[in-house]
Design an enzyme around this catalytic site. Structure first.
Site, PDB file in Angstrom:
ATOM      1  N   ARG A  67      27.095  12.241  45.114  1.00 20.01           N
ATOM      2  CA  ARG A  67      28.242  11.545  44.550  1.00 20.01           C
ATOM      3  C   ARG A  67      29.052  12.484  43.668  1.00 20.01           C
ATOM      4  O   ARG A  67      30.271  12.434  43.611  1.00 20.01           O
ATOM      5  CB  ARG A  67      27.794  10.311  43.752  1.00 20.01           C
ATOM      6  CG  ARG A  67      28.932   9.626  42.989  1.00 20.01           C
ATOM      7  CD  ARG A  67      28.565   8.216  42.548  1.00 20.01           C
ATOM      8  NE  ARG A  67      27.280   8.123  41.907  1.00 20.01           N
ATOM      9  CZ  ARG A  67      27.043   8.433  40.609  1.00 20.01           C
ATOM     10  NH1 ARG A  67      28.026   8.871  39.848  1.00 20.01           N
ATOM     11  NH2 ARG A  67      25.825   8.295  40.110  1.00 20.01           N
ATOM     12  N   TYR A 106      54.464   1.586  50.610  1.00 20.96           N
ATOM     13  CA  TYR A 106      53.409   1.022  51.450  1.00 20.96           C
ATOM     14  C   TYR A 106      52.851  -0.238  50.786  1.00 20.96           C
ATOM     15  O   TYR A 106      52.612  -0.268  49.578  1.00 20.96           O
ATOM     16  CB  TYR A 106      52.315   2.071  51.651  1.00 20.96           C
ATOM     17  CG  TYR A 106      51.019   1.541  52.192  1.00 20.96           C
ATOM     18  CD1 TYR A 106      50.982   0.769  53.360  1.00 20.96           C
ATOM     19  CD2 TYR A 106      49.822   1.811  51.555  1.00 20.96           C
ATOM     20  CE1 TYR A 106      49.792   0.275  53.852  1.00 20.96           C
ATOM     21  CE2 TYR A 106      48.618   1.332  52.044  1.00 20.96           C
ATOM     22  CZ  TYR A 106      48.610   0.560  53.186  1.00 20.96           C
ATOM     23  OH  TYR A 106      47.422   0.068  53.674  1.00 20.96           O
ATOM     24  N   ASP A 156      53.386  10.485  47.577  1.00 16.19           N
ATOM     25  CA  ASP A 156      52.582  10.156  48.756  1.00 16.19           C
ATOM     26  C   ASP A 156      53.166  10.939  49.931  1.00 16.19           C
ATOM     27  O   ASP A 156      54.270  10.665  50.393  1.00 16.19           O
ATOM     28  CB  ASP A 156      52.628   8.653  49.018  1.00 16.19           C
ATOM     29  CG  ASP A 156      51.722   8.227  50.162  1.00 16.19           C
ATOM     30  OD1 ASP A 156      51.393   9.073  51.022  1.00 16.19           O
ATOM     31  OD2 ASP A 156      51.355   7.038  50.223  1.00 16.19           O
ATOM     32  N   LYS A 190      45.118   9.387  58.275  1.00 15.64           N
ATOM     33  CA  LYS A 190      46.278   9.494  59.153  1.00 15.64           C
ATOM     34  C   LYS A 190      46.389  10.887  59.773  1.00 15.64           C
ATOM     35  O   LYS A 190      45.513  11.284  60.523  1.00 15.64           O
ATOM     36  CB  LYS A 190      47.532   9.095  58.375  1.00 15.64           C
ATOM     37  CG  LYS A 190      47.391   7.806  57.548  1.00 15.64           C
ATOM     38  CD  LYS A 190      46.967   6.603  58.355  1.00 15.64           C
ATOM     39  CE  LYS A 190      47.137   5.276  57.637  1.00 15.64           C
ATOM     40  NZ  LYS A 190      46.300   5.082  56.444  1.00 15.64           N
TER      41      LYS A 190
END
Length: 383
Positions: free
Chosen positions: A51, A104, A176, A201
């Site tokens: 982690r 978005y 972004d 993406k």
């Protein structure tokens, strides 16, 4: 480490040193949760628990930072996890965020509903109107959030001009860069402070991985966000990091083909009687065309259509394609079609960000463009 600063070389080699034990050209997937210590507090490799850090994730973080030209990369389990980390690191109750009015839907939901319940306020504004952006910034504004090109109406924002406005007001400027990818646009070079990606993406590029990333230049902010990454734990797993690394190695080639195909489709559909408007920055008629040509090296693989026949036509068209598959997400090698008002942007209904019911979004893949055009034509013939 690779010494070249050329994008295509960095995409293949940054963070990708061969395995020193076996000489394997591709670094291994470190599918482990924990690491043996040489005595209490004696970390033999700098890793103690995955982690907090994992060699495969480190390789991805170095790779993404190099592509964006930034000092630090951070990899997360999703794009929204990456967004949440920067919001948590910067904001406190009473703070304010300025977003574009075509952001978005998931970003707006995170800022407005999740963080809104925590006392964070927001204002949405047309970011092409620089005066309106400046007016929207107040003393409590801590983040100016830019998305360019925007999702789904492909608005293009002037990163350099907005960064100047934000910095003059003492505001962090976050961009972004998911739609463009670093292959076509590098926001840090235009003055942004932070770049965010849904690596699901274009960076992953094959619709087989979920992930997100941040690239940050400021050392102090990086430490704050890395603490959030560790403490909250929404990190990339080793396999997801590996798949994203593999996708990035062909990013430049894919983006060339995505862009070329999308340009051809946009030009073909611009005069179609069933199509009212094609939203694509590569068209000279697009209001952001000249700006996009200045701050991007290509126009990308995303475009949207406003159907002349309204909602009925948009729905009919959306369900009539064959190669373009009706699905959420974008940026994979295959072509996808999305009906935003009921799919990706359903969460913004009733707000200024609501997507008109006649809009269809296309993620243009890397198939043969003649086949893609033929598929769109046959679907449009049914409208």
């Amino acid at each position: 480490m690779v010494s070249s600063k050329k994008f295509d070389t960095l995409a293949i080699h940054a963070g990708q040193d061969f395995d020193p034990t076996t000489g394997a050209v591709i670094p291994p997937i470190y599918q482990t949760s924990t690491y043996v210590q040489d005595g209490i507090g004696g970390l033999r490799s700098g890793y103690e628990y995955s982690r907090g850090g994992n060699p495969t994730r480190t390789a991805l973080e170095l790779q993404i930072a190099a592509l964006e030209g930034g000092a630090h990369g951070l990899s997360f389990s999703s794009g929204l996890a990456a967004e949440d980390a920067i919001l948590r690191a910067v904001l406190a109750p009473g703070d304010h965020v300025v977003l574009g009015n075509d952001a978005y839907g998931g970003t707006f939901r995170l800022v407005d509903r999740v963080n809104g319940a925590w006392g964070i306020r927001n204002t949405t504004v047309d970011q092409a109107d620089l005066a309106a952006v400046e007016s929207a910034i107040m003393a409590e504004t801590k983040i100016l959030w830019i998305e360019t090109p925007s999702n789904p109406l492909m608005k293009v924002s002037d990163i350099a001009a907005l960064a100047e406005i934000g910095h003059r007001a003492g505001t962090l400027v976050v961009v972004d860069n998911t739609f463009a990818s670093p292959a076509l646009q590098r926001p840090l070079a235009h003055g942004a402070d932070v770049v965010v990606h849904s690596t699901t993406k274009y960076l992953g590029g094959h619709s087989d991985v979920i992930g997100g990333a941040l690239v940050i230049d400021d050392d102090e902010l990086h430490e704050k966000v890395r603490f959030i990454q560790f403490a909250v734990g929404a990190v990339s797993a080793p396999m997801e990091a590996f798949l994203t690394i593999r996708g990035i190695k062909t990013l430049a080639l894919r983006m060339e083909r995505h862009s070329r195909n999308a340009q051809a489709i946009a030009e073909h559909l611009a005069g179609h009687p069933a199509v009212e408007t094609v939203y694509y920055p590569g068209l000279a008629t697009h209001p952001g065309h000249e700006l996009a040509a200045r701050q991007m090296s290509g126009f990308g693989g995303m475009l949207s259509l406003a159907m002349r026949g309204g909602e009925v036509a948009a729905r009919t068209f959306s369900e009539a394609t064959r190669l373009f598959q009706l699905a959420e997400s974008l940026g994979g090698v295959e072509s996808l079609l999305n009906y935003p008002s009921e799919m990706t942007h359903a969460s913004v209904r009733g707000t200024e960000l609501e997507v008109p019911a006649n809009i269809v979004r296309l993620s243009v893949g890397i198939e043969d463009v003649e086949d893609l055009i033929a598929d769109l034509d046959q679907a449009l013939s049914r409208v």
